[in-house]
Enzyme design. Structure first.
Site, PDB file in Angstrom:
ATOM      1  N   SER A 212      26.951  -1.593  88.763  1.00  9.76           N
ATOM      2  CA  SER A 212      25.601  -1.273  89.235  1.00  9.76           C
ATOM      3  C   SER A 212      25.497  -1.537  90.732  1.00  9.76           C
ATOM      4  O   SER A 212      25.931  -2.585  91.217  1.00  9.76           O
ATOM      5  CB  SER A 212      24.608  -2.164  88.476  1.00  9.76           C
TER       6      SER A 212
ATOM      7  N   CYS B 216      15.638  -7.842  82.718  1.00  6.15           N
ATOM      8  CA  CYS B 216      15.699  -6.635  81.896  1.00  6.15           C
ATOM      9  C   CYS B 216      15.259  -6.905  80.463  1.00  6.15           C
ATOM     10  O   CYS B 216      15.128  -5.979  79.667  1.00  6.15           O
ATOM     11  CB  CYS B 216      17.108  -6.069  81.881  1.00  6.15           C
TER      12      CYS B 216
HETATM   13  N1  PLP Z   1      24.739  -5.421  82.554  1.00  8.49           N
HETATM   14  C1  PLP Z   1      24.490  -6.607  83.132  1.00  8.49           C
HETATM   15  C2  PLP Z   1      25.417  -7.755  82.864  1.00  8.49           C
HETATM   16  C3  PLP Z   1      23.378  -6.762  83.960  1.00  8.49           C
HETATM   17  O1  PLP Z   1      23.134  -7.948  84.523  1.00  8.49           O
HETATM   18  C4  PLP Z   1      22.523  -5.639  84.170  1.00  8.49           C
HETATM   19  C5  PLP Z   1      21.287  -5.790  84.949  1.00  8.49           C
HETATM   20  O2  PLP Z   1      20.658  -6.832  84.915  1.00  8.49           O
HETATM   21  C6  PLP Z   1      22.839  -4.419  83.556  1.00  8.49           C
HETATM   22  C7  PLP Z   1      23.953  -4.355  82.763  1.00  8.49           C
HETATM   23  C8  PLP Z   1      21.995  -3.206  83.769  1.00  8.49           C
HETATM   24  O3  PLP Z   1      22.142  -2.735  85.096  1.00  8.49           O
HETATM   25  P1  PLP Z   1      21.152  -1.694  85.742  1.00  8.49           P
HETATM   26  O4  PLP Z   1      19.959  -2.459  86.203  1.00  8.49           O
HETATM   27  O5  PLP Z   1      21.926  -1.106  86.893  1.00  8.49           O
HETATM   28  O6  PLP Z   1      20.828  -0.666  84.730  1.00  8.49           O
END
Ligand code: PLP
Length: 409
Positions: free
Chosen positions: A221, A346
Site C-alpha cells: 500500500s 480499518c
Molecule cells: N493490510 C494491512 C496489514 C494493513 O495495515 C492495511 C491498512 O491498514 C491494509 C492491509 C489495507 O491497506 P489499504 O488501506 O491500502 O487498503
C-alpha cells in the site's frame, strides 16, 4: 457550493497548539504523512502528465512510459520483474484481487484456505466471502508469543490446501511472522498451495523479496510508506493467472481494467525508493526510540502492559493501561495534539480488537489497549512529551484493577 472557512483552514502541516507545541503524530501504521519529495513529484507531474496512458498520441505515450518506469523501479526494489506488478487502488484491492482472482482462476487447486485469526480485515473479510462461496477456511490461533501457532499449521496443512495468506508484520501488534519457517512447512505439507503475503506493514522496513521467498502473491500500500492514498501494488508471480475482479478497457494485461494513474504510480515508486535508501538508518533509529519509550514507561510508575511480542517491529507498539477505556485516553491525548490509535483504523466502529481477542491475555488487558506508531521523524523530546501526557491522564482515567504486568494470562 461555497467552501466554508473552516474547510479552507484545514492544513497538512503540523500546527502549533496553544502552548506552542506542534502536533505529535503516533499513528503512521494507519497512514503516513506523504513525503515532501513525493508531494512535489505529485504536483509537478500533475501539471504535465495528465494524458490517458492508453492514448495513441505522444502525451499518452509519455504517461505510459511514466508508469512503465515506476513499475521498473518498484520491481528493482522488490527483486522481481516489472511485469509481475499490478497497480491497484491500495492494499485492500490488492488482497481481494490476489485471493479471489487466484482462486477463481484455479478452481481445482484445493478447497481449504489458511490464514491467521489476527490478520487484517482485508484478508479476514475476503476469507469470509470465500467461505460463503463454499471454501473451507482455517484461522490459525495465536500462541503465547503473539504469533500464529505453528503446531496448528501442520494439522491444517494435511487438508488439500489451495491458498495460504499471512502478513509480514501484524498491523496492531507489530508481530513479525516467521515467513521462512512457514514457507518451509507449506513446502513440506502443501507444496501445491498458493501463498499470498500481505506485506503492507513490513514493506521498505524489513527486507522482503517475494520471488526469493517463493511466494506467489504479495500486496502493498502506498499510503503506509509516504505516498498518497489511492495507490497500491500487487505482486503476482510470472506464470500465475488471475481472474480480474472487474471488467473494462483491459488495462494492465486485462487483470486490472481502469485508466492507470501515472502520477500515483510514480509517487509510490519514489516513496519506496526513498524509504529503501534510508531503511537501515531508519530501522536503527526507530529501534532506539522504541527502547527509549519502553524505558520511559518502565520509569513512569504507571500500570501498563506491553502487548507487542518481544521481537516485534519497532514501528508498532501495542500497550494496555488496564482499567482505562482506550477511546477516552485517545481523546485526552488528542486534546494535547498527540495522536495515537486504539486499534486498526480499518476496523471502523468495532470497539474490540479481533487481534487482541485472539491473544492469550486477560480481558482487562484486551479492552484497555492503545497502539503507538513510531517513525524516524520522532525525537527523544517527543517521547518525553508523550509519556508526560500519559502520566497526567492515565491515573485519572484508570479505574482500580488487579491486573498488572505480572498477571498477563
Ligand atoms: N493490510 C494491512 C496489514 C494493513 O495495515 C492495511 C491498512 O491498514 C491494509 C492491509 C489495507 O491497506 P489499504 O488501506 O491500502 O487498503
Amino acid at each position: 457550493m461555497r467552501l466554508t472557512s473552516s474547510i479552507l483552514k484545514i492544513t497538512l502541516q503540523p500546527t502549533p497548539t496553544e502552548g506552542g507545541d506542534t502536533l505529535l503524530y503516533f499513528d503512521q501504521t494507519a497512514s503516513t504523512q506523504p513525503l515532501e519529495a513525493v508531494l512535489d513529484c505529485y504536483v509537478n507531474l500533475s501539471r504535465t502528465c495528465y494524458a490517458n496512458p492508453s492514448a495513441l498520441h505522444r502525451q499518452g505515450f509519455l504517461a505510459e512510459q511514466t508508469i512503465r518506469q515506476a513499475a521498473r523501479d518498484l520491481a528493482q526494489g522488490l527483486g522481481c520483474l516489472p511485469e509481475e506488478l499490478i497497480f491497484t487502488s491500495g492494499a485492500t484491492e490488492s488482497i481481494n484481487l490476489a485471493l479471489q482472482g487466484a482462486l477463481q482462476a484455479h478452481p481445482n487447486i484445493g478447497q481449504h484456505l489458511v490464514t491467521w485469526a489476527a490478520e487484517h480485515k482485508a484478508t479476514l473479510e475476503t476469507f469470509n466471502h470465500l467461505e460463503s462461496l463454499g471454501y473451507q477456511t482455517h484461522y490459525l490461533p495465536t500462541n503465547a508469543q503473539g504469533l500464529p501457532d505453528e503446531a496448528a499449521i501442520e494439522a491444517v496443512l494435511h487438508h488439500p490446501v489451495g491458498l495460504i495468506s499471512f502478513s509480514l508484520v501484524n498491523n496492531e501488534t507489530g508481530a513479525i511472522l516467521p515467513l521462512e519457517r512457514l514457507m518451509a512447512l507449506k513446502q513440506r505439507y502443501a507444496p501445491q498451495a498458493l501463498v499470498h503475503i500481505d506485506a503492507v506493514q513490513g514493506y521498505t522496513k524489513l527486507p522482503f523479496k517475494p520471488k526469493r521467498l517463493g511466494v506467489d502473491l504479495a500486496s502493498f500500500s502506498g499510503h503506509k510508506i509516504g505516498a498518497p492514498k489511492g495507490i497500491g501494488l500487487l505482486y503476482c508471480r510470472k506464470g500465475l493467472t488471475l481472474k480480474p475482479l472487474f471488467y473494462g478497457g483491459g488495462q494492465q494485461r486485462g487483470i486490472r481494467s481502469g485508466t492507470e494513474n501515472p502520477i500515483l504510480a510514480r509517487c509510490m515508486a519514489l516513496a519506496a525508493e526513498l524509504q529503501l535508501k534510508k531503511a537501515s538508518q531508519r530501522n536503527q533509529k526507530v529501534t532506539q526510540l522504541k527502547a527509549e519509550l519502553l524505558k520511559r514507561l518502565a520509569d513512569s510508575g504507571l500500570n501498563w502492559v506491553l502487548n507487542s511480542p518481544e521481537q516485534a517491529s519497532p514501528y508498532v507498539v501495542n500497550l494496555s493501561f488496564p482499567g482505562i477505556r482506550p477511546e477516552t485516553l485517545v481523546h485526552a491525548l488528542a486534546g494535547e495534539d498527540i495522536y495515537v490509535a486504539t486499534h486498526a483504523a480499518c476496523s471502523g466502529a468495532a470497539s474490540r480488537s479481533h487481534v487482541l481477542d485472539s491473544m492469550l491475555i486477560s480481558e482487562a488487558v484486551k479492552t484497555s489497549a492503545i497502539r503507538l506508531s513510531l517513525d524516524e521523524t520522532h525525537e527523544s523530546q517527543d517521547l518525553e512529551r508523550l509519556v508526560d501526557a500519559l502520566k497526567r491522564h492515565v491515573p485519572v482515567l484508570q479505574q482500580p484493577t488487579d491486573h498488572t504486568r505480572s498477571q498477563r494470562a
